[in-house]
Design a protein around this motif. Sequence first.
Motif, PDB file in Angstrom:
ATOM      1  N   VAL A  13     -13.268  13.930 -12.063  1.00  0.00           N
ATOM      2  CA  VAL A  13     -14.538  13.797 -12.793  1.00  0.00           C
ATOM      3  C   VAL A  13     -15.687  13.660 -11.799  1.00  0.00           C
ATOM      4  O   VAL A  13     -15.725  12.717 -11.009  1.00  0.00           O
ATOM      5  N   GLY A  14     -16.613  14.627 -11.843  1.00  0.00           N
ATOM      6  CA  GLY A  14     -17.692  14.710 -10.854  1.00  0.00           C
ATOM      7  C   GLY A  14     -17.271  15.745  -9.821  1.00  0.00           C
ATOM      8  O   GLY A  14     -16.323  15.520  -9.067  1.00  0.00           O
ATOM      9  N   ALA A  15     -17.952  16.914  -9.841  1.00  0.00           N
ATOM     10  CA  ALA A  15     -17.518  18.035  -8.988  1.00  0.00           C
ATOM     11  C   ALA A  15     -18.529  18.286  -7.870  1.00  0.00           C
ATOM     12  O   ALA A  15     -18.980  19.406  -7.663  1.00  0.00           O
ATOM     13  N   HIS A 139     -10.209   5.392  -2.265  1.00  0.00           N
ATOM     14  CA  HIS A 139     -11.350   5.892  -1.472  1.00  0.00           C
ATOM     15  C   HIS A 139     -10.860   6.816  -0.354  1.00  0.00           C
ATOM     16  O   HIS A 139     -10.153   6.366   0.545  1.00  0.00           O
ATOM     17  N   PRO A 140     -11.237   8.097  -0.438  1.00  0.00           N
ATOM     18  CA  PRO A 140     -10.795   9.030   0.606  1.00  0.00           C
ATOM     19  C   PRO A 140     -11.799   9.062   1.748  1.00  0.00           C
ATOM     20  O   PRO A 140     -12.873   8.477   1.663  1.00  0.00           O
ATOM     21  N   ALA A 141     -11.431   9.778   2.816  1.00  0.00           N
ATOM     22  CA  ALA A 141     -12.400  10.029   3.881  1.00  0.00           C
ATOM     23  C   ALA A 141     -12.795  11.504   3.777  1.00  0.00           C
ATOM     24  O   ALA A 141     -11.956  12.356   3.496  1.00  0.00           O
ATOM     25  N   ASN A 142     -14.053  11.778   3.961  1.00  0.00           N
ATOM     26  CA  ASN A 142     -14.580  13.140   3.856  1.00  0.00           C
ATOM     27  C   ASN A 142     -14.240  13.958   5.112  1.00  0.00           C
ATOM     28  O   ASN A 142     -14.476  13.474   6.206  1.00  0.00           O
ATOM     29  N   PRO A 143     -13.701  15.165   5.013  1.00  0.00           N
ATOM     30  CA  PRO A 143     -13.334  15.923   3.812  1.00  0.00           C
ATOM     31  C   PRO A 143     -11.954  15.517   3.280  1.00  0.00           C
ATOM     32  O   PRO A 143     -10.958  15.535   4.016  1.00  0.00           O
TER      33      PRO A 143
HETATM   34  N1  LIG Z   1     -19.633  12.311   0.492  1.00  0.00           N
HETATM   35  C1  LIG Z   1     -18.817  11.531   1.179  1.00  0.00           C
HETATM   36  O1  LIG Z   1     -18.740  11.594   2.425  1.00  0.00           O
HETATM   37  C2  LIG Z   1     -17.922  10.538   0.459  1.00  0.00           C
HETATM   38  C3  LIG Z   1     -16.763  10.072   1.087  1.00  0.00           C
HETATM   39  C4  LIG Z   1     -15.887   9.202   0.396  1.00  0.00           C
HETATM   40  C5  LIG Z   1     -16.242   8.787  -0.893  1.00  0.00           C
HETATM   41  N2  LIG Z   1     -17.395   9.236  -1.479  1.00  0.00           N
HETATM   42  C6  LIG Z   1     -17.696   8.766  -2.830  1.00  0.00           C
HETATM   43  O2  LIG Z   1     -17.358   9.803  -3.739  1.00  0.00           O
HETATM   44  C7  LIG Z   1     -18.244   9.770  -4.874  1.00  0.00           C
HETATM   45  C8  LIG Z   1     -18.917  11.127  -5.010  1.00  0.00           C
HETATM   46  O3  LIG Z   1     -19.701  11.368  -3.854  1.00  0.00           O
HETATM   47  P1  LIG Z   1     -20.230  12.836  -3.496  1.00  0.00           P
HETATM   48  O4  LIG Z   1     -20.698  12.792  -2.101  1.00  0.00           O
HETATM   49  O5  LIG Z   1     -19.209  13.827  -3.915  1.00  0.00           O
HETATM   50  O6  LIG Z   1     -21.502  12.941  -4.496  1.00  0.00           O
HETATM   51  P2  LIG Z   1     -22.190  14.251  -5.079  1.00  0.00           P
HETATM   52  O7  LIG Z   1     -23.585  13.878  -5.397  1.00  0.00           O
HETATM   53  O8  LIG Z   1     -21.945  15.414  -4.166  1.00  0.00           O
HETATM   54  O9  LIG Z   1     -21.388  14.520  -6.425  1.00  0.00           O
HETATM   55  C9  LIG Z   1     -21.514  13.754  -7.584  1.00  0.00           C
HETATM   56  C10 LIG Z   1     -21.244  14.657  -8.781  1.00  0.00           C
HETATM   57  O10 LIG Z   1     -21.129  13.856  -9.944  1.00  0.00           O
HETATM   58  C11 LIG Z   1     -21.741  14.572 -11.007  1.00  0.00           C
HETATM   59  N3  LIG Z   1     -22.038  13.641 -12.105  1.00  0.00           N
HETATM   60  C12 LIG Z   1     -23.095  12.812 -12.258  1.00  0.00           C
HETATM   61  N4  LIG Z   1     -22.966  12.110 -13.408  1.00  0.00           N
HETATM   62  C13 LIG Z   1     -21.789  12.494 -13.978  1.00  0.00           C
HETATM   63  C14 LIG Z   1     -21.100  12.149 -15.184  1.00  0.00           C
HETATM   64  N5  LIG Z   1     -21.594  11.238 -16.010  1.00  0.00           N
HETATM   65  N6  LIG Z   1     -19.918  12.768 -15.450  1.00  0.00           N
HETATM   66  C15 LIG Z   1     -19.398  13.690 -14.594  1.00  0.00           C
HETATM   67  N7  LIG Z   1     -20.014  14.056 -13.443  1.00  0.00           N
HETATM   68  C16 LIG Z   1     -21.192  13.475 -13.156  1.00  0.00           C
HETATM   69  C17 LIG Z   1     -22.949  15.223 -10.368  1.00  0.00           C
HETATM   70  O11 LIG Z   1     -23.461  16.306 -11.141  1.00  0.00           O
HETATM   71  C18 LIG Z   1     -22.369  15.672  -9.028  1.00  0.00           C
HETATM   72  O12 LIG Z   1     -21.830  16.976  -9.103  1.00  0.00           O
HETATM   73  C19 LIG Z   1     -19.229   8.629  -4.614  1.00  0.00           C
HETATM   74  O13 LIG Z   1     -18.762   7.472  -5.242  1.00  0.00           O
HETATM   75  C20 LIG Z   1     -19.170   8.482  -3.095  1.00  0.00           C
HETATM   76  O14 LIG Z   1     -19.535   7.203  -2.647  1.00  0.00           O
HETATM   77  C21 LIG Z   1     -18.224  10.117  -0.855  1.00  0.00           C
END
Ligand SMILES: NC(=O)c1ccc[n+]([C@@H]2O[C@H](COP(=O)([O-])OP(=O)(O)OC[C@H]3O[C@@H](n4cnc5c(N)ncnc54)[C@H](O)[C@@H]3O)[C@@H](O)[C@H]2O)c1
Length: 312
Positions: A13-15, A139-143
């Motif tokens: 959920v959340g792409a 919690h993963p590490a990116n990527p």
């Molecule tokens: N980017 C990183 O390096 C990283 C690493 C580890 C964990 N995270 C965590 O992963 C999560 C996502 O981060 P990200 O960098 O992918 O963010 P992002 O902004 O790239 O993606 C978030 C997505 O969620 C969608 N979204 C918003 N509201 C929503 C809803 N109600 N239902 C479904 N989708 C919805 C958005 O449209 C967006 O596509 C965060 O909690 C972040 O802290 C990020």
Amino acid sequence: MMIKNKEQTVAVVGAGVIGCSWAAYYAVKGYKVNVSDVKEGYQENARVRISTLAAEIPNTDVEKAMEQVSFFTSIKEAVKGVDLVQENGPERVDIKQQMFADFEGFAPEKALLVSSSSGTVPADLSAKMVAPERALIGHPANPAHLLPVVEICGGQNTPRALVERLEKFYRDCGRVTATLNKPIEGFVINRLQTSLLREAIHLVGEGVVNVKDLDSLFMASLGVRWASIGPFLTGQLGGGEGGFRGITENILSSLFASMGFESISIETLDMLEQQTNQFYPMDKMKAFAKVRDERQKAVLEIQKSHPLPTND
Ligand SMILES: NC(=O)c1ccc[n+]([C@@H]2O[C@H](COP(=O)([O-])OP(=O)(O)OC[C@H]3O[C@@H](n4cnc5c(N)ncnc54)[C@H](O)[C@@H]3O)[C@@H](O)[C@H]2O)c1
């Protein structure tokens, strides 16, 4: 890589950045993947991104992997009948709270409900849930499709058996897990990362060093070391016969004092000495040092054979 169907379904959920990474990984590993996002028309971009990331996983049949992926626009539909929900919404507690309430309402009772959050503790995520103990962190590490580690954390009242189910799930799909003993904001990876970045920002802000020189210094020293061994083994090896306790008493304590940091209590030092000796016995130091050095040489080689692009 042959895709072996796991006969399990994951909702991603959340792409965005992390969601697409997870979707690619789960699909390649043979899970059915239900992707959902609220952004209108997100499917086209997400499909391209997920297949591009899947192709980065060695020996993948991308076409086969993409057959595993379906796209949804509502959480209710995406989480129906799934085994695990991996939440990747924005790092905003209000949004995540509503998502977890929806997961609880629409996903099966036995489904694992997991957030990729970088630092929001389960107690905050689960504020709108009837059974808040179900909210878990993975919690993963990116990527996320390439780096194998997942930091796991349950809430104060999460049954140990539920955390163990999540550990098993990730291990079964090829991830390496580390489970925190208790929740803390930022978890471990981001508390470490943020502390270092805060100091880096301070040093550049104060004009001590510029951004490029700080990065260069880091890559040539701590980057090489910490890609090879962790900070405690570093201390155990660096302290000579005194091990970690030795380096703390001889060097770290005066560094702490000169930088104005709170000193380390005797109780904490005793505990650190006990654990460093337990995990890194002094009579094995030569063997540890040998591996450290082989790894450091390999990292230096990789840096040399993959130079960063220049600005010229
Ligand atoms: N980017 C990183 O390096 C990283 C690493 C580890 C964990 N995270 C965590 O992963 C999560 C996502 O981060 P990200 O960098 O992918 O963010 P992002 O902004 O790239 O993606 C978030 C997505 O969620 C969608 N979204 C918003 N509201 C929503 C809803 N109600 N239902 C479904 N989708 C919805 C958005 O449209 C967006 O596509 C965060 O909690 C972040 O802290 C990020």
